[in-house]
Design a protein around this motif. Structure first.
Motif, PDB file in Angstrom:
ATOM      1  N   ARG A  47      36.596   1.777 105.455  1.00 50.03           N
ATOM      2  CA  ARG A  47      37.249   0.473 105.546  1.00 50.03           C
ATOM      3  C   ARG A  47      36.498  -0.625 104.786  1.00 50.03           C
ATOM      4  O   ARG A  47      37.119  -1.347 103.981  1.00 50.03           O
ATOM      5  CB  ARG A  47      37.450   0.072 107.013  1.00 50.03           C
ATOM      6  CG  ARG A  47      38.106  -1.297 107.173  1.00 50.03           C
ATOM      7  CD  ARG A  47      38.589  -1.539 108.583  1.00 50.03           C
ATOM      8  NE  ARG A  47      39.693  -0.648 108.912  1.00 50.03           N
ATOM      9  CZ  ARG A  47      40.958  -0.863 108.561  1.00 50.03           C
ATOM     10  NH1 ARG A  47      41.281  -1.948 107.859  1.00 50.03           N
ATOM     11  NH2 ARG A  47      41.894  -0.006 108.903  1.00 50.03           N
ATOM     12  N   ALA A  72      37.043  -0.108 101.096  1.00 50.60           N
ATOM     13  CA  ALA A  72      38.418  -0.428 100.700  1.00 50.60           C
ATOM     14  C   ALA A  72      38.622  -1.941 100.619  1.00 50.60           C
ATOM     15  O   ALA A  72      39.280  -2.444  99.695  1.00 50.60           O
ATOM     16  CB  ALA A  72      39.397   0.191 101.687  1.00 50.60           C
ATOM     17  N   GLU A  73      38.070  -2.677 101.569  1.00 53.88           N
ATOM     18  CA  GLU A  73      38.196  -4.131 101.549  1.00 53.88           C
ATOM     19  C   GLU A  73      37.486  -4.735 100.343  1.00 53.88           C
ATOM     20  O   GLU A  73      37.961  -5.701  99.734  1.00 53.88           O
ATOM     21  CB  GLU A  73      37.633  -4.715 102.851  1.00 53.88           C
ATOM     22  CG  GLU A  73      38.490  -4.376 104.073  1.00 53.88           C
ATOM     23  CD  GLU A  73      37.854  -4.821 105.377  1.00 53.88           C
ATOM     24  OE1 GLU A  73      36.638  -5.137 105.350  1.00 53.88           O
ATOM     25  OE2 GLU A  73      38.554  -4.840 106.407  1.00 53.88           O
ATOM     26  N   VAL A  96      44.659  -2.016 101.798  1.00 53.76           N
ATOM     27  CA  VAL A  96      43.449  -1.559 102.488  1.00 53.76           C
ATOM     28  C   VAL A  96      43.785  -0.452 103.487  1.00 53.76           C
ATOM     29  O   VAL A  96      43.081   0.569 103.571  1.00 53.76           O
ATOM     30  CB  VAL A  96      42.758  -2.741 103.202  1.00 53.76           C
ATOM     31  CG1 VAL A  96      41.629  -2.234 104.101  1.00 53.76           C
ATOM     32  CG2 VAL A  96      42.227  -3.741 102.187  1.00 53.76           C
ATOM     33  N   LYS A  97      44.855  -0.637 104.244  1.00 47.64           N
ATOM     34  CA  LYS A  97      45.261   0.361 105.231  1.00 47.64           C
ATOM     35  C   LYS A  97      45.519   1.712 104.576  1.00 47.64           C
ATOM     36  O   LYS A  97      45.070   2.759 105.077  1.00 47.64           O
ATOM     37  CB  LYS A  97      46.524  -0.117 105.961  1.00 47.64           C
ATOM     38  CG  LYS A  97      47.066   0.886 106.969  1.00 47.64           C
ATOM     39  CD  LYS A  97      48.363   0.383 107.599  1.00 47.64           C
ATOM     40  CE  LYS A  97      48.953   1.426 108.548  1.00 47.64           C
ATOM     41  NZ  LYS A  97      50.248   0.950 109.135  1.00 47.64           N
ATOM     42  N   VAL A 155      42.224   3.408 103.461  1.00 45.98           N
ATOM     43  CA  VAL A 155      41.463   3.965 104.575  1.00 45.98           C
ATOM     44  C   VAL A 155      42.112   5.258 105.093  1.00 45.98           C
ATOM     45  O   VAL A 155      41.417   6.258 105.349  1.00 45.98           O
ATOM     46  CB  VAL A 155      41.336   2.930 105.716  1.00 45.98           C
ATOM     47  CG1 VAL A 155      40.651   3.551 106.935  1.00 45.98           C
ATOM     48  CG2 VAL A 155      40.544   1.712 105.232  1.00 45.98           C
ATOM     49  N   ARG A 171      40.044   8.826 104.818  1.00 40.96           N
ATOM     50  CA  ARG A 171      39.572   9.491 106.031  1.00 40.96           C
ATOM     51  C   ARG A 171      40.158  10.892 106.192  1.00 40.96           C
ATOM     52  O   ARG A 171      39.485  11.804 106.676  1.00 40.96           O
ATOM     53  CB  ARG A 171      39.878   8.619 107.248  1.00 40.96           C
ATOM     54  CG  ARG A 171      38.946   7.416 107.340  1.00 40.96           C
ATOM     55  CD  ARG A 171      39.251   6.512 108.511  1.00 40.96           C
ATOM     56  NE  ARG A 171      38.228   5.477 108.624  1.00 40.96           N
ATOM     57  CZ  ARG A 171      38.300   4.428 109.451  1.00 40.96           C
ATOM     58  NH1 ARG A 171      39.370   4.274 110.238  1.00 40.96           N
ATOM     59  NH2 ARG A 171      37.324   3.535 109.487  1.00 40.96           N
TER      60      ARG A 171
END
Length: 430
Positions: A93, A96-97, A115-116, A119, A123
């Protein structure tokens, strides 16, 4: 052939996501992919560095020592893979941010979606990172074990599985980016676990998994010798982040998507050079260990000739078919299609010279000289790339980003030629 097919099924996620899911998920996949490659590159390091050591002992006739080192490296890869998987899942996370914050043209909602997606994809893939690392390592070990056809079969099984599952999960079930990630994860498990099953049983190859004594000094040597491949993958991933940042500034999210498409297509072309390097490295290491200098000269001379022919051919193909290749990914977006086509035509020049640099790095690794291999790799994939992508866009704009690849390869070729000449008497390959 293994490396080419790996590159083909490696772009399947991008192909299905770009055509069936949407622009933001496709950009998310491209933004987070460097993190996955940085963590997975340890498998390349242990595989290439270990292959040089194992093939050398086989050339000397010491099969028991070769098998012990092989087993030790496989077990070490699993342990390191689990550790890095946990770390990667935890930092997905914030990474990604960090990647997404440079995009100024997205709304807050769109940036949160970006971003979502980053992630989620990271993962899922990182949950099977040990298998991905094993798959990378085993590509060379199959050649060393004199079972390249079996290695190709495993790669085909994993690749076909990814293609079928992508079509099922993304195109039929409409699971989106999550479906693409699950399909890739399953294929990586296939590619990493099948070789373990083979080598753990009685087989007629030169290598077999068994009890292994931990040799820290040997492991250190393997890491140093394979550090060029580790550095190559890490540098390329870091440089990809820099390219993405430059393209975000110059073109916005469409620039990142265009770069992602070019990388997918480029994987196939570069895989030809990588595949040849991986395939001939155990042969080079074997003849060097057996002191067959005439055969070493033969392999070296023919490799340079083949690399030149392949480079010329692939440059012509990449330039001539830039539009249809780009259309496969960007047929629904005219602006993206035009940007990608133009970028590919400029980018294609790099294939004329990059093969020599890739071969030279693998060549010196196979000879056990990880220092020279690391120097060439670091110079090629980091120093020259960073300098080129920072300087050329000042004068050429977006075309400067695409031209940075060819410029970096051309400058590195000077270093490659110098290393070949300086070390010719030491290793007697000329």
């Amino acid at each position: 052939m293994m490396m080419v097919f790996v590159s083909v099924y490696g772009i399947v996620d991008g192909l299905f996501v770009s055509n069936f899911v949407g622009g933001i998920p496709f950009a998310a996949l491209n933004l987070i992919f460097p993190l996955i490659m940085i963590l997975g590159s340890v498998g390349f390091m242990l595989g290439t560095g270990g292959n040089a050591v194992v093939s050398k002992y086989l050339g000397e006739g010491n099969e028991e020592r070769a098998r012990n080192i092989f087993s030790m490296l496989v077990y070490t890869t699993i342990v390191i893979g689990v550790t890095l998987a946990v770390i990667g899942i935890c930092i997905a996370r914030p990474v990604a941010e960090l990647f997404a914050k440079n995009e100024k043209n997205l709304t807050a909602v769109e940036r949160a979606e970006l971003v979502k997606n980053c992630v989620l994809y990271a993962r899922i893939i990182l949950s099977v990172l040990p298998a991905f690392m094993l798959q990378n390592a085993f590509q060379g070990f199959f050649v060393t074990a004199e079972k390249p056809r079996l290695g190709l079969f495993v790669t085909l099984a994993a690749g076909c599985g990814n293609i079928v599952l992508d079509a099922l999960f993304v195109a039929v079930f409409k699971w989106g980016l999550i479906g693409a990630a699950i399909a890739t994860a399953i294929s990586q498990v296939i590619g990493g676990v099948l070789p373990i099953i083979y080598f753990a049983r009685k087989n007629d190859s030169l290598l077999r998994l068994g009890r292994a004594k931990m040799e820290w000094k040997t492991l250190g040597g393997v890491c140093v010798n394979g550090s060029s491949e580790l550095m190559t993958n890490i540098s390329l991933s870091l440089v990809t982040m820099l390219y993405n940042a430059q393209l975000m500034r110059l073109e916005g999210i469409i620039g990142v998507s265009a770069y992602g498409i070019m990388q997918y297509i480029g994987f196939i072309f570069v895989a030809v050079f990588l595949g040849y390097a991986v395939g001939c490295a155990p042969i080079i290491g074997y003849h060097y260990g057996a002191k067959n200098h005439e055969e070493l000269k033969n392999v070296f001379k023919k490799s340079l000739l083949l690399t030149a022919l392949l480079g010329t051919l692939m440059t012509g193909i990449a330039f001539g078919f830039a539009y249809p290749f780009s259309w496969i990914f960007a047929n629904s977006d005219k602006a993206l299609l035009e940007l990608t086509t133009q970028g590919m035509r400029v980018y294609s020049v790099c294939y004329l010279v990059c093969g020599f640099n890739i071969f030279s790095s693998a060549f010196f690794t196979a000879l056990g000289n990880g220092g020279i291999s690391l120097l060439i790799s670091f110079f090629r994939t980091f120093l020259c790339q960073v300098a080129s992508v920072m300087i050329l866009p000042i004068f050429l704009g977006t075309n400067g980003v695409w031209a940075a690849f060819a410029a970096a390869e051309a400058v590195t070729l000077i270093l490659t030629a110098t290393m070949f000449v300086v070390n010719r008497k030491r290793y007697q390959y000329i």
